[in-house]
Design an enzyme around this catalytic site. Structure first.
Site, short mmCIF file in Angstrom:
data_model
loop_
_atom_site.label_atom_id
_atom_site.label_comp_id
_atom_site.label_asym_id
_atom_site.label_seq_id
_atom_site.Cartn_x
_atom_site.Cartn_y
_atom_site.Cartn_z
N CYS A 114 0.82 -1.22 0.00
CA CYS A 114 0.00 0.00 0.00
C CYS A 114 0.85 1.27 0.00
O CYS A 114 0.35 2.36 -0.30
CB CYS A 114 -0.96 -0.01 1.19
N HIS A 254 -3.41 7.39 1.98
CA HIS A 254 -3.79 6.05 1.52
C HIS A 254 -5.15 5.72 2.14
O HIS A 254 -5.43 6.07 3.28
CB HIS A 254 -2.72 5.04 1.98
N ASN A 284 -10.13 -0.18 -0.29
CA ASN A 284 -8.67 -0.01 -0.21
C ASN A 284 -8.07 -0.55 -1.52
O ASN A 284 -8.04 -1.76 -1.74
CB ASN A 284 -8.16 -0.80 1.00
O1 UT7 Z 1 -3.82 -0.88 3.60
C1 UT7 Z 1 -2.81 -1.47 4.35
C2 UT7 Z 1 -2.93 -1.14 5.76
N1 UT7 Z 1 -4.12 -1.72 6.32
C3 UT7 Z 1 -4.68 -1.16 7.34
O2 UT7 Z 1 -4.19 -0.15 7.79
C4 UT7 Z 1 -5.87 -1.82 7.92
C5 UT7 Z 1 -5.87 -1.61 9.38
N2 UT7 Z 1 -6.95 -2.29 10.09
C6 UT7 Z 1 -8.24 -1.95 9.98
O3 UT7 Z 1 -8.63 -1.13 9.18
C7 UT7 Z 1 -9.19 -2.56 10.99
O4 UT7 Z 1 -8.45 -3.24 11.97
C8 UT7 Z 1 -10.22 -3.54 10.36
C9 UT7 Z 1 -11.26 -2.76 9.58
C10 UT7 Z 1 -9.53 -4.53 9.45
C11 UT7 Z 1 -10.95 -4.31 11.45
O5 UT7 Z 1 -11.53 -3.41 12.38
P1 UT7 Z 1 -11.33 -3.60 13.95
O6 UT7 Z 1 -12.13 -2.58 14.62
O7 UT7 Z 1 -9.86 -3.63 14.22
O8 UT7 Z 1 -12.01 -5.01 14.19
P2 UT7 Z 1 -11.39 -6.36 14.76
O9 UT7 Z 1 -10.45 -6.98 13.78
O10 UT7 Z 1 -10.86 -6.11 16.15
O11 UT7 Z 1 -12.68 -7.24 14.87
C12 UT7 Z 1 -13.78 -6.87 15.72
C13 UT7 Z 1 -14.89 -7.90 15.54
C14 UT7 Z 1 -14.43 -9.35 15.62
O12 UT7 Z 1 -15.43 -10.08 16.27
P3 UT7 Z 1 -15.28 -10.46 17.84
O13 UT7 Z 1 -14.00 -11.27 17.91
O14 UT7 Z 1 -15.18 -9.17 18.56
O15 UT7 Z 1 -16.52 -11.24 18.11
C15 UT7 Z 1 -14.35 -9.78 14.18
O16 UT7 Z 1 -14.55 -11.18 14.01
O17 UT7 Z 1 -15.47 -7.74 14.23
C16 UT7 Z 1 -15.51 -9.02 13.58
N3 UT7 Z 1 -15.40 -8.80 12.14
C17 UT7 Z 1 -16.46 -8.60 11.35
N4 UT7 Z 1 -17.77 -8.54 11.61
C18 UT7 Z 1 -18.60 -8.30 10.57
C19 UT7 Z 1 -14.27 -8.77 11.39
N5 UT7 Z 1 -14.59 -8.55 10.10
C20 UT7 Z 1 -15.94 -8.44 10.06
C21 UT7 Z 1 -16.85 -8.21 9.02
N6 UT7 Z 1 -18.17 -8.15 9.32
N7 UT7 Z 1 -16.47 -8.04 7.74
#
Ligand code: UT7
Length: 328
Positions: A114, A254, A284
């Site tokens: 990225c 980005h 993204n």
């Molecule tokens: O481009 C390169 C660089 N990339 C980035 O900078 C990405 C950085 N990360 C992010 O943008 C975020 O971490 C994400 C959008 C990927 C995830 O958001 P988050 O607030 O960090 O969520 P999380 O991974 O901590 O997950 C929270 C909950 C989990 O459920 P539990 O364990 O709390 O029950 C996940 O299983 O959300 C769940 N989850 C979803 N739920 C519905 C993860 N993906 C999804 C989904 N739909 N698509």
């Protein structure tokens, strides 16, 4: 006055097919509400049929060349920043060189995920500043949809396909690219990776069964490092150039997550009207996100001559980087 490089043309292209959050919610356990709230993404574009990365590059490049007012055969160098090229070898830049008929241009790819466009800009800027090349085409392009595990809701909702391109030419004046800054920390290489298909794990039926040919991400861990790193990066970049945050006309980040973009803008005390955002439409698009957003703000006339414009990115590697431009 020492030579600088200047962006003399921009272009972009995104595939026609739109996949919105509700389409995804029909296939996997997710919802429009979750995706919008956690990321800001509402839809993304995906290639259809046999459309390749170099096809996207070609359309974005043609737009950039037209806006710069130069012909492909005048190009000295083509750089494509990508992690989803047409094939492992040759470079997508070489395939693009042929499609453009840019017979005089050297061509190679850069993979900094990225951050690829900022890495590419750094290389292109140095070739122009040194006097080595006068007309450089830099493209950021991704066909992420072919490398997503459409069963993994943690990644497949995030990424999209698209391409953006710029033409760089030398200038002797005060405008142009003022500075670029690139960094990496490979100790976190496994935060975002695609483990299969290289010499470590060549393709076998097992790597396919184990779904190793898809993007994997430790999203939450990446998020925390990204916010912390980008806040410092943008302030350092301004400081090096003796520019105050209030003097910044446009931040072009980005497009990974609206919460990361908003945190960076808040640190700079920038109103969101001075921040380019398009992840709601495209998701993204990795190395393509900055040049697509740049092309949009140029065409919408949201930046004008003498404006300070900052580009910044963070991604797999881990890698990150920034550039400050005095537009014009
Ligand atoms: O481009 C390169 C660089 N990339 C980035 O900078 C990405 C950085 N990360 C992010 O943008 C975020 O971490 C994400 C959008 C990927 C995830 O958001 P988050 O607030 O960090 O969520 P999380 O991974 O901590 O997950 C929270 C909950 C989990 O459920 P539990 O364990 O709390 O029950 C996940 O299983 O959300 C769940 N989850 C979803 N739920 C519905 C993860 N993906 C999804 C989904 N739909 N698509």
């Amino acid at each position: 006055m020492p030579l600088k490089s200047r962006i003399t043309g921009t272009g972009s292209y995104t595939p026609e097919t739109i996949l919105d959050n509700s389409d995804l919610a029909k296939k996997i356990d997710t919802s429009d509400k979750w995706i919008t709230a956690r990321t800001g993404i509402r839809q993304r574009r995906v290639v259809k049929g046999s459309e390749t990365n170099s096809d996207l590059c070609l359309k974005a490049s043609e737009n950039a060349l037209q806006s710069a007012g130069i012909k492909a055969k005048e190009l000295d160098l083509i750089i494509v920043a990508t992690m989803s090229g047409d094939q492992p070898m040759p470079s997508t830049a070489a395939i693009l060189q042929n499609k453009l008929g840019a017979k005089s241009a050297a061509a190679f790819d850069i993979n900094a995920a990225c951050s690829g466009f900022i890495y590419g800009l750094t290389v292109a800027d140095n070739f122009v500043k040194s006097g080595s090349y006068k007309k450089v085409l830099l493209v950021g392009a991704e066909v992420n949809s072919k490398f997503l595990d459409w069963k993994d809701r943690a990644t497949c909702v995030l990424f999209g396909d698209g391409a953006g391109a710029v033409v760089l030419e030398p200038t002797g004046g005060k405008k142009g690219i003022l500075s670029t800054h690139i960094y990496s920390d490979g100790s976190m290489w496994d935060f975002i990776c695609l483990p299969g298909g290289g010499s470590n794990h060549p393709p076998t039926s097992k790597t396919i069964r184990d779904r190793m040919h898809y993007i994997k991400m430790k999203g939450n861990e990446t998020f925390k490092v990204a916010v912390r790193t980008l806040e410092k990066l943008v302030l350092d970049t301004l400081k090096v150039n003796n520019v105050k945050p209030s003097e910044l006309a446009m931040l072009i980040p980005h497009q990974a997550n609206m919460r990361i973009i908003a945190a960076t803008a808040k640190r700079l005390k920038l109103p969101m009207s001075r921040v380019a955002v398009n992840l709601d439409k495209y998701g993204n698009t990795s190395a393509a996100s900055i040049p697509i957003a740049l092309d949009e703000v140029v065409r919408e006339k949201r930046i004008k001559k003498d404006d300070y414009v900052m580009l910044e990115a963070f991604g797999s590697g881990l890698t990150w980087g920034s550039a400050l431009i005095k537009w014009g």
